[in-house]
Design a protein around this motif. Structure first.
Motif, mmCIF file in Angstrom:
data_model
loop_
_atom_site.group_PDB
_atom_site.id
_atom_site.type_symbol
_atom_site.label_atom_id
_atom_site.label_comp_id
_atom_site.label_asym_id
_atom_site.label_seq_id
_atom_site.Cartn_x
_atom_site.Cartn_y
_atom_site.Cartn_z
ATOM 1 N N TYR A 1 0.840 -1.207 0.000
ATOM 2 C CA TYR A 1 0.000 0.000 0.000
ATOM 3 C C TYR A 1 0.874 1.256 0.000
ATOM 4 O O TYR A 1 0.563 2.239 -0.685
ATOM 5 N N GLY A 2 1.968 1.209 0.759
ATOM 6 C CA GLY A 2 2.870 2.352 0.777
ATOM 7 C C GLY A 2 3.482 2.615 -0.584
ATOM 8 O O GLY A 2 3.587 3.769 -1.028
ATOM 9 N N GLY A 3 3.881 1.536 -1.274
ATOM 10 C CA GLY A 3 4.432 1.700 -2.607
ATOM 11 C C GLY A 3 3.422 2.304 -3.570
ATOM 12 O O GLY A 3 3.762 3.185 -4.370
ATOM 13 N N ASP A 4 2.164 1.843 -3.475
ATOM 14 C CA ASP A 4 1.132 2.407 -4.344
ATOM 15 C C ASP A 4 0.874 3.877 -4.022
ATOM 16 O O ASP A 4 0.619 4.682 -4.929
ATOM 17 N N TYR A 5 0.970 4.221 -2.747
ATOM 18 C CA TYR A 5 0.740 5.623 -2.370
ATOM 19 C C TYR A 5 1.881 6.517 -2.848
ATOM 20 O O TYR A 5 1.657 7.536 -3.503
ATOM 21 N N ALA B 1 11.499 -3.825 14.293
ATOM 22 C CA ALA B 1 10.337 -3.187 13.677
ATOM 23 C C ALA B 1 10.651 -1.764 13.224
ATOM 24 O O ALA B 1 10.210 -1.333 12.147
ATOM 25 N N LEU B 2 11.420 -1.025 14.022
ATOM 26 C CA LEU B 2 11.715 0.362 13.672
ATOM 27 C C LEU B 2 12.551 0.484 12.395
ATOM 28 O O LEU B 2 12.179 1.230 11.480
ATOM 29 N N PRO B 3 13.687 -0.241 12.279
ATOM 30 C CA PRO B 3 14.433 -0.123 11.015
ATOM 31 C C PRO B 3 13.675 -0.697 9.830
ATOM 32 O O PRO B 3 13.800 -0.186 8.712
ATOM 33 N N ALA B 4 12.880 -1.763 10.033
ATOM 34 C CA ALA B 4 12.106 -2.317 8.922
ATOM 35 C C ALA B 4 11.119 -1.282 8.400
ATOM 36 O O ALA B 4 10.969 -1.099 7.180
ATOM 37 N N THR B 5 10.443 -0.584 9.324
ATOM 38 C CA THR B 5 9.498 0.462 8.915
ATOM 39 C C THR B 5 10.221 1.612 8.239
ATOM 40 O O THR B 5 9.790 2.110 7.186
ATOM 41 N N ALA B 6 11.327 2.039 8.835
ATOM 42 C CA ALA B 6 12.068 3.175 8.288
ATOM 43 C C ALA B 6 12.571 2.886 6.882
ATOM 44 O O ALA B 6 12.418 3.718 5.970
ATOM 45 N N PHE B 7 13.163 1.707 6.680
ATOM 46 C CA PHE B 7 13.699 1.398 5.359
ATOM 47 C C PHE B 7 12.578 1.137 4.351
ATOM 48 O O PHE B 7 12.728 1.457 3.165
ATOM 49 N N GLY B 8 11.472 0.537 4.809
ATOM 50 C CA GLY B 8 10.355 0.313 3.901
ATOM 51 C C GLY B 8 9.789 1.617 3.375
ATOM 52 O O GLY B 8 9.538 1.769 2.172
ATOM 53 N N ILE B 9 9.597 2.591 4.277
ATOM 54 C CA ILE B 9 9.068 3.894 3.854
ATOM 55 C C ILE B 9 10.109 4.652 3.040
ATOM 56 O O ILE B 9 9.791 5.284 2.020
ATOM 57 N N ALA B 10 11.366 4.586 3.468
ATOM 58 C CA ALA B 10 12.429 5.289 2.746
ATOM 59 C C ALA B 10 12.552 4.771 1.319
ATOM 60 O O ALA B 10 12.779 5.550 0.378
ATOM 61 N N TYR B 11 12.396 3.466 1.137
ATOM 62 C CA TYR B 11 12.457 2.915 -0.216
ATOM 63 C C TYR B 11 11.334 3.480 -1.079
ATOM 64 O O TYR B 11 11.568 3.964 -2.194
#
Length: 323
Positions: free
Chosen positions: A62-66, A117-127
Motif C-alpha cells: 500500500y505504501g508503494g502504491d501511495y 520493527a523500527l528499522p524495517a518500517t524506516a527502510f520500507g518507507i524510505a524505499y
C-alpha cells in the motif's frame, strides 16, 4: 463527474493492491526463523511469526502504491490508485494502520522486537518515498525487511536471534535485493519516463544483468556454506535438496535475461520475475523442513505455491501487462 466505484470494484482493487501472487512469502520467512530457532515452537508463536511479517509486507505494498501514485499515473494508469479505484488517502491510511497493527503485535510477543520493527518500517518507507530512485541503494534497502522478518521469526520464540542465523538473514537480504533489481529492470522504461534513477536506468541492461548475477551467486554461496558452519541440527537432505530446486529456478529466471536481446524487453523481465516469485516461496519454507518439520513445511509451501501460481496467472493481465 467520475462515478464512485462499486463495492465489488473496490474490493477487487484491494485484492489487486495486496498482490496475492507475492503475499505468501514474507510470512513463510518469519515461520522459518521461528522453527529454525525452536522446532517445537508453540502454535501462537508460529502465528505471530507468520502474521507480523505478512502485515508488514501488505503495508509496504500500500505504501508503494501511495508513494508511486504520480509515476503510476504516468506509466501504469490501470493500477488501483491512479485508476481511482482506491483513493490515495485510503492507501496511505491502510499503510499506517497495518504498520501500527504489526508493530503492536510484534511488541506483544517480544518487546525487543521493536529493535527490528523500527528499522524495517524506516527502510520500507524510505524505499517507497525516496530510495527507489537512487540506484542500487534502493534495491538493497528493499531487501532488508525480509532479512529482518526472518530474525523477527526467531524472536517470537526467544529474546534475541542466535548469531548463527545472521548468515541466513543475510542470504534473504541478498536474494530479495536481486529480486527487486529484476523488478526494476521490468520497470526500466516507465521509471526513465518518470525520472526515477533506478539502477537499470542509470547503468543499462548489461550492468543490471551483472548485478543480478552477483546477487544470485551471493545468496546461493551463503546458503550452501551455512550448514557446515552453523547447521549442526538440520537435516542435510531436507536442506540441500529443496535448495537445489531454488537454485535451478533462480538460474532459469536469470538465464532468461542473460540471453535476451538488448535492450531487454519488458515481457522477458516479467517472465523471469514470475519464475522468481515461485522460487522464493520454496526458499522461504525449506528451512522449516530442514529443521525437522517436514509436514509443516509442506503444509505451508504447497498451498502457497498454488496460490502464488494461480494469482500470478489471474493478475498478469490486470496488474503486470507484459507490454
Amino acid at each position: 463527474m467520475h462515478s464512485v466505484p462499486s463495492v465489488r470494484v473496490r474490493l477487487l482493487a484491494h485484492v489487486e493492491a495486496c498482490r496475492p501472487d507475492t503475499v505468501c512469502y514474507a510470512g513463510a520467512v518469519g515461520l522459518s526463523g521461528a522453527i529454525l530457532s525452536d522446532p517445537a515452537a508453540r502454535p501462537h508463536q508460529l502465528l505471530f511469526a507468520w502474521l507480523v511479517p505478512t502485515l508488514a509486507w501488505i503495508a509496504s505494498l500500500y505504501g508503494g502504491d501511495y508513494f508511486d501514485r504520480e509515476l503510476d499515473a504516468l506509466v501504469k494508469p490501470h493500477r488501483p490508485v491512479p485508476s481511482g479505484r482506491i483513493p490515495a488517502t485510503t492507501a496511505r491510511n491502510l499503510m499506517v494502520l497495518l504498520i501500527g497493527a504489526g508493530g503492536l503485535l510484534a511488541v506483544l510477543i517480544n518487546p525487543l522486537a521493536l529493535l527490528l520493527a523500527l528499522p524495517a518500517t524506516a527502510f520500507g518507507i524510505a524505499y517507497a518515498w525516496w530510495l527507489k530512485g537512487k540506484g542500487l541503494w534502493g534495491n538493497v534497502s528493499r531487501g532488508l525487511p525480509t532479512a529482518l522478518a526472518f530474525l523477527f521469526g526467531s524472536m517470537t520464540v526467544q529474546p534475541l536471534p542466535a548469531a548463527a542465523l545472521v548468515p541466513l538473514a543475510l542470504m534473504f537480504w541478498v536474494h530479495d535485493s536481486g529480486s527487486n533489481l529484476l523488478g526494476a529492470l521490468c520497470d526500466r522504461d516507465g521509471d526513465r519516463r518518470g525520472g526515477y534513477l533506478t539502477y537499470p536506468v542509470l547503468h543499462g541492461d548489461d550492468a543490471t544483468v551483472r548485478g543480478l548475477t552477483g546477487f544470485h551467486v551471493g545468496w546461493l554461496a551463503l546458503a550452501v556454506a551455512w550448514p557446515p558452519a552453523f547447521g549442526d541440527r538440520i537435516d542435510p537432505l531436507a536442506y540441500y535438496l529443496p535448495l537445489a530446486g531454488c537454485a535451478a529456478l533462480a538460474w532459469i529466471s536469470l538465464r532468461g535475461v542473460v540471453r535476451a536481446p538488448r535492450p531487454i524487453a519488458r515481457a522477458v523481465g516479467v517472465r523471469a520475475h514470475e519464475v522468481l516469485v515461485l522460487e522464493r516461496v520454496v526458499l522461504g519454507t525449506f528451512l522449516i523442513a530442514a529443521a525437522g518439520r517436514v509436514g509443516l513445511a509442506a503444509l505451508v509451501c504447497v498451498p502457497s505455491l498454488a496460490v502464488t501460481a494461480l494469482a500470478r496467472r489471474m493478475m498478469r493481465g490486470r496488474y503486470e501487462p507484459a507490454g
